[in-house]
Design a protein around this motif. Structure first.
Motif, mmCIF file in Angstrom:
data_model
loop_
_atom_site.group_PDB
_atom_site.id
_atom_site.type_symbol
_atom_site.label_atom_id
_atom_site.label_comp_id
_atom_site.label_asym_id
_atom_site.label_seq_id
_atom_site.Cartn_x
_atom_site.Cartn_y
_atom_site.Cartn_z
ATOM 1 N N ILE A 1 0.868 -1.174 0.000
ATOM 2 C CA ILE A 1 0.000 0.000 0.000
ATOM 3 C C ILE A 1 0.901 1.218 0.000
ATOM 4 N N ARG B 1 -3.398 4.065 -0.893
ATOM 5 C CA ARG B 1 -3.905 3.332 -2.050
ATOM 6 C C ARG B 1 -3.436 1.896 -1.963
ATOM 7 N N GLN C 1 -2.483 -1.749 -3.472
ATOM 8 C CA GLN C 1 -1.884 -2.262 -4.696
ATOM 9 C C GLN C 1 -1.799 -3.762 -4.581
ATOM 10 N N ALA D 1 4.288 -3.626 -5.739
ATOM 11 C CA ALA D 1 4.628 -2.443 -4.961
ATOM 12 C C ALA D 1 6.106 -2.120 -4.996
#
Lengths: 185, 504
Positions: free
Chosen positions: A110, A118, A120, A125
């Motif tokens: 995130i 957000r 992910q 990431a």
């Protein structure tokens, strides 16, 4: 390999908690031996065999022997500790919560952008700016010691030299603060 | 089978030019070692010579700084991007060296009276200053950490320099334990930033952050932890709890030095790291720095109201001043006036605060330190010039024109308003109004007749060195308050040449 690293890290963390929590000083010291050894194993798993050896020899070897020796010499009593009160508990819980939050969000990829947090997909990431200079292959091809030495005498030359000054100051401080003076004697 | 050994980094050695750029730090670091050796041959009654030697090293280092300021080859990073050789570092170095020189001049007299005159004192002052100068130029997380440790370890020892006094021991131990804890935060933050960017050199970190679009929470955690570590050194709220106790317990001459020099060095590195290396994530650290600045101004000023010890009052005042300086860091990184304001404020704070502490160092009698408010009562009738100087320093700390403190505050508040952070400036102005109360309370006390039944404090006679320092700080306070362009243009030049940005 990842599982192995996780196990070693967990052992290091548990023994580190043991250092703080054990009532007998000697148990703390022995827990510290485990912590230091586990960290050296981490170096090994990360392809840094030289650092593994150094960590083991210096910390688990020399430094810890000194610790245990001094503890044996002074023979301290078991610590008389106050029970954890609610304020300490709240503090510990808050620190733990923040730490876990940060690491879980980071682990799950995130990221924090202009629109807040957000989500992910895991794995996507990886940072766009994650550029480590030393892959395992490169290091092994050049040799561990050579790589460390090369770094030590180029990029980290100045920090290396500052360390010598730092140690000198620490030595002077130890001598000054423990020295017996004529007035005191 | 042995693999062919190929160095994966080309082995280039640093050039002699790198050594020249590091000359101020080298002179002072060398001076530290030489002083330790001189201590062996200088007879115990002649220890004031060591102060003279320390002063010579500081002067030589200052000369090297001046040379570096005008050297056209400056404005680059030395030792593979580890340390900056730029006007910004030279500006901070000059402030640090002047502070150290002033402290060294007032020390012999004070230490003799306290029975603490040992040679290690001057060596440690030089070592701490070396650490601070390295910190001012630090361009690598490693150098930042080691420089902070160098200055901290020296200061831990110095604050416990009065070994047989319990309060001094307590100060040293408290500072050591809390400082070690703060260093842990700092190191952890650095590890996270390194883990996210893969670099320890600020130039590369800045470049890496500039190209990234998303921000990982771990990076933010790292940035915040670094801020905590530095905020501890600058004694910002809520990392300030050690400050009053350590300032009170340490020998006054040491307090003089660390109240100013540590703050200068900590803010120097904070500006370089936050304003110029982490501007890409400014939106994320802005709120925290804002809150810390406001909290420092509030807590520092309000707590200072209730003090009855001069050293504790100045400690809380220092916390509040740190809050004002932080405003310059908290404003948008694209606003150069913020950094110029920080530099100006640091210079103003250095001369003013050293002056204020120098008064209580120089006037301290035999035995007990001059610390309680009662000890200042009636000073103006016995030592009119000293009391007048102290009054001027207190006015400057309160921010009255035409003193240095006024323009320090003026520039940081102006920067805040210019970058649209008017509320921050308003907080600053409101808390400054509060601060006037406790500064003037001390000033008025000096002009009050002592009560008939109360014995007067036995003030010392100011020596030649003490008078010279008071004169110099008074002059500095007035020069910074009247001939503003002199230092402002230097600060602007320093800001303009600041690495890692200037290198592009």
């Amino acid at each position: 390999m990842t599982a192995l690293i996780a196990v070693v890290m967990a052992l290091a963390a548990i023994s580190a908690i043991g250092v703080v929590l054990s009532p007998q000083t000697i148990y703390s010291a022995l827990s510290l031996v485990v912590t230091v050894t586990m960290i050296s194993v981490l170096f090994l798993l990360l392809n840094a065999q030289f650092l593994f050896a150094v960590q083991l020899i210096i910390y688990a070897g020399a430094v810890m022997v000194l610790f245990v020796f001094i503890i044996a010499l002074l023979n301290p009593e078991a610590e008389d500790r106050p029970a954890l009160d609610y304020r300490a508990m709240i503090g510990l819980a808050a620190v733990a919560a923040v730490t876990i939050l940060v690491f879980v969000t980071a682990r799950n990829g995130i990221t924090y952008g202009s629109g807040g947090f957000r989500g992910q997909q895991v794995g996507a990431a990886s940072n766009p700016y994650h550029t480590f200079a030393f892959g395992a292959d490169a290091v092994n091809a050049a040799g561990n010691v050579q790589t460390v030495a090369g770094q030590l005498f180029t990029t980290y030359l100045l920090p290396f030299e500052i360390t010598s000054l730092l140690l000198l100051v620490a030595a002077i401080g130890a001598v000054y603060l423990t020295r017996r003076t004529k007035e005191a004697a | 089978m042995l693999a062919q050994a190929v160095p994966i980094v080309p082995l280039v050695t640093p050039s002699a030019k790198d050594l020249l750029g590091l000359l101020p730090e080298l002179i002072l670091g060398g001076g530290f070692v030489v002083l330790m050796l001189l201590d062996l041959v200088v007879p115990a009654r002649r220890r004031a010579w060591l102060a003279a030697f320390a002063f010579l090293f500081i002067a030589a280092s200052f000369g090297a700084c001046m040379w570096g300021w005008f050297d056209s080859g400056s404005g680059r990073a030395l030792y593979f991007g580890s340390i900056a050789y730029d006007k910004y570092a030279m500006f901070i170095n000059a402030v640090l060296l002047i502070s150290a020189a002033l402290v060294v001049i007032i020390s012999p007299q004070y230490l003799n009276r306290r029975g603490l005159h040992y040679g290690e004192y001057y060596a440690l002052i030089l070592a701490a200053t070396t650490g601070m100068m390295l910190l001012a130029g630090a361009m690598s997380l490693m150098v930042i950490f080691l420089a902070i440790e160098l200055l901290s370890v020296s200061l831990y020892i110095l604050s416990g320099f009065s070994r047989h006094e319990e309060r001094s021991q307590e100060a040293a131990l408290k500072y050591l334990l809390l400082g070690g804890f703060a260093s842990g935060f700092l190191l952890f933050g650095m590890a996270l930033v390194y883990g996210e960017t893969g670099h320890t050199q600020l130039q590369q970190i800045e470049a890496a952050l500039r190209v990234s679009t998303n921000v990982d929470p771990l990076l933010l955690a790292g940035v915040i932890l670094i801020f905590i570590g530095l905020a501890f050194k600058a004694s910002l709220v809520p990392f300030h709890t050690w400050t009053p106790d350590v300032y009170q317990g340490a020998p006054t001459s040491v307090t003089t030095f660390m109240s100013v020099a540590t703050k200068v060095a900590a803010f120097a590195v904070m500006v370089r790291v936050f304003t110029y290396t982490f501007p890409a994530v400014y939106a994320h650290w802005q709120a925290i720095v804002f809150l810390v600045a406001i909290a420092s101004m509030l807590v520092g000023n309000i707590a200072a109201l209730t003090q009855t010890s001069v050293k504790r009052m100045l400690a809380y005042s220092g916390i509040a001043q740190a809050g004002y300086i932080l405003i310059g860091v908290a404003v948008s990184p694209s606003e150069p006036l913020g950094t110029i304001g920080v530099l100006y404020y640091l210079a103003a704070y250095a001369v003013t605060n050293i002056g204020a502490f120098a008064v209580i160092t120089v006037m301290a009698g035999r035995g007990e330190d001059l610390d309680s408010y009662a000890g200042l009562r009636g000073l103006a009738y016995r030592r009119p010039y000293v009391a007048a100087a102290m009054g001027l320093f207190l006015l400057s700390l309160g921010g009255f024109p035409p003193t240095a403190g006024f323009f320090g505050k003026f520039f940081v508040f102006a920067a805040a308003i210019k970058s649209g952070q008017t509320s921050l400036a308003l907080w600053g102005i409101a808390t400054s109004a509060v601060s006037v109360f406790y500064y003037l309370r001390v000033a008025l006390l000096m002009y009050q007749r002592p009560a008939a039944d109360q014995p007067e404090y036995q003030w010392s006679r100011s020596t030649f060195g003490g008078s010279a320092v008071l004169l110099a700080t008074t002059a500095g306070t007035l020069v910074l308050g009247i001939l503003v362009t002199l230092v402002y243009s230097a600060a602007a030049a320093a800001q303009g040449a600041l690495l890692p940005v200037a290198a592009g």
